[in-house]
Scaffold this motif. Structure first.
Motif: not given
Length: 382
Positions: A224-225, A241-242, A260-262, A366-370
């Motif tokens: 997850v991004a 998710y934890r 995380s994206v910054e 895999s499945t990704l969620v953005l």
């Protein structure tokens, strides 16, 4: 995808990347369901769209890629109303209770906040609906149309020369005046209760994702991004998710990784992870105005330190490309929202990608969620 893609560096240089695979073994209590119950009972509530985008899955060599589109959340072009609505509901209810105990009707609260755009507009919208006043402090770099949108909600806007951190300090000072309350998602020592409520509100987004993936026949995400400003949305993601009762744990699936994206000009979480302690960084100019925050929230930091799998910093050019690509795929996304796609590109492609994919637990199945946190209208670039 656009024709000049090859001219934009995709992979993450070593100084813009941090990974800690051991984070997936960390657990915490799940978020309480109160905010979810509150949101789903609001008039006009509907889950925002989760787009299934096969072309991105092919690009990244995975089974499926979904983009959570927050461009239409409660009639606003960003996710921020989730946190603001729940926190303000609790603030107003408590004020009413306190006034009743004091035997008075009470003076209507003034809601005070600092913003890079979306949070301030959400607070202003909710204040207007509740018949409250709103005072919003705005730092340098916020687009005039975003400021106008806040003023259009009836808020008083004060421009602050300087950074987001400076605007937060001004807002906190103003909120000490009588019948005023600070509504900020950034926490510091002595200011944790309201940021906690805001983070609880953000959890609704990830609860929706669970249900939407299930309806699409997809497993829990491998990755997850999440775009990061002060880190409160990332805190909500990690907590979700934890959480000990999340669907992936119940089903025995591998835990989801959170990225995380910054902006490279405001990578406070990345710097803090590298330093091993909460760290402030000077901020520069970026089109990712809503992420232009130099100091992570003190409430988010321990959660991100222990439970965040990886952090990446991206350039304005990378997010501009990502926003154009998403638009071609039918997803309205501003630079902050498109940062998720830019970050995943940096992590999963280019030199060193094999090591980064392994650190994130991403494979061909895999499945990704953005998470696209805002629509194009939230942060105009012209």
């Amino acid at each position: 995808m656009d024709q000049d893609a090859a001219s934009v560096p995709a992979s993450a240089p070593s100084d813009s990347w941090y990974a800690r695979p051991a984070a997936r073994s960390w657990t915490c209590a799940p978020p309480p369901p109160d905010a979810w119950n509150f949101h789903t009972a609001l008039p006009g509530y509907a889950p925002t769209t989760l787009h299934d985008l096969p072309s991105l899955a092919a690009e990244f060599g995975v089974a499926r890629v979904f983009v959570k589109d927050e461009s239409t959340r409660f009639g606003l072009p960003a996710f921020k109303a989730l946190g603001a609505s729940w926190a303000i509901d609790r603030i107003v209810a408590r004020h009413a209770e306190d006034s009743a105990e004091a035997g008075s009707s009470g003076t209507p609260l003034r809601l005070v906040t600092a913003t890079d755009g979306n949070h301030g507009r959400a607070v202003a919208r909710l204040a207007r609906r509740l018949g409250r006043r709103a005072l919003v402090f705005v730092p340098d770099g916020v687009h005039p149309s975003a400021v106008a949108a806040i003023e259009g909600e009836g808020a008083e806007v004060t421009a602050v020369p300087g950074s987001y951190d400076t605007a937060v300090r001004r807002a906190a000072q103003a909120a000490t005046e009588p019948d005023s309350v600070l509504v900020q998602d950034m926490a510091w020592d002595g200011y944790e209760e309201i940021p906690t409520l805001i983070v609880e509100g953000y959890a609704t987004l990830f609860t929706e994702v669970d249900a939407q993936l299930g309806a699409a026949g997809a497993p829990p995400p491998a990755l997850v991004a999440v775009p990061v400003g002060v880190g409160s949305l990332a805190q909500a993601a990690v907590t979700h998710y934890r959480g000990r009762s999340t669907p992936d744990a119940a089903r025995g699936d591998a835990p989801s990784a959170v990225l995380s994206v910054e902006p490279v000009t405001a990578a406070g979480v990345l710097a803090s992870l590298r330093a091993g302690e909460l760290t402030s960084v000077p901020t520069g100019v970026t089109t990712m105005a809503g992420l232009n925050c130099g100091t992570p929230s003190a409430l988010a930091w321990p959660v991100l330190r222990d439970g965040l799998d990886a952090a990446v910093a991206v350039t304005d050019a990378a997010t501009a490309r990502a926003a154009r690509d998403l638009a071609e795929l039918g997803v309205s996304s501003g630079p902050c929202g498109a940062a998720s796609l830019a970050g995943v590109r940096a992590a999963l492609t280019g030199g060193g990608a094999a090591e980064r994919r392994a650190a994130l637990g991403v494979g061909s199945g895999s499945t990704l969620v953005l998470v696209s946190t805002e629509g194009a209208d939230a942060n105009p670039q012209a």
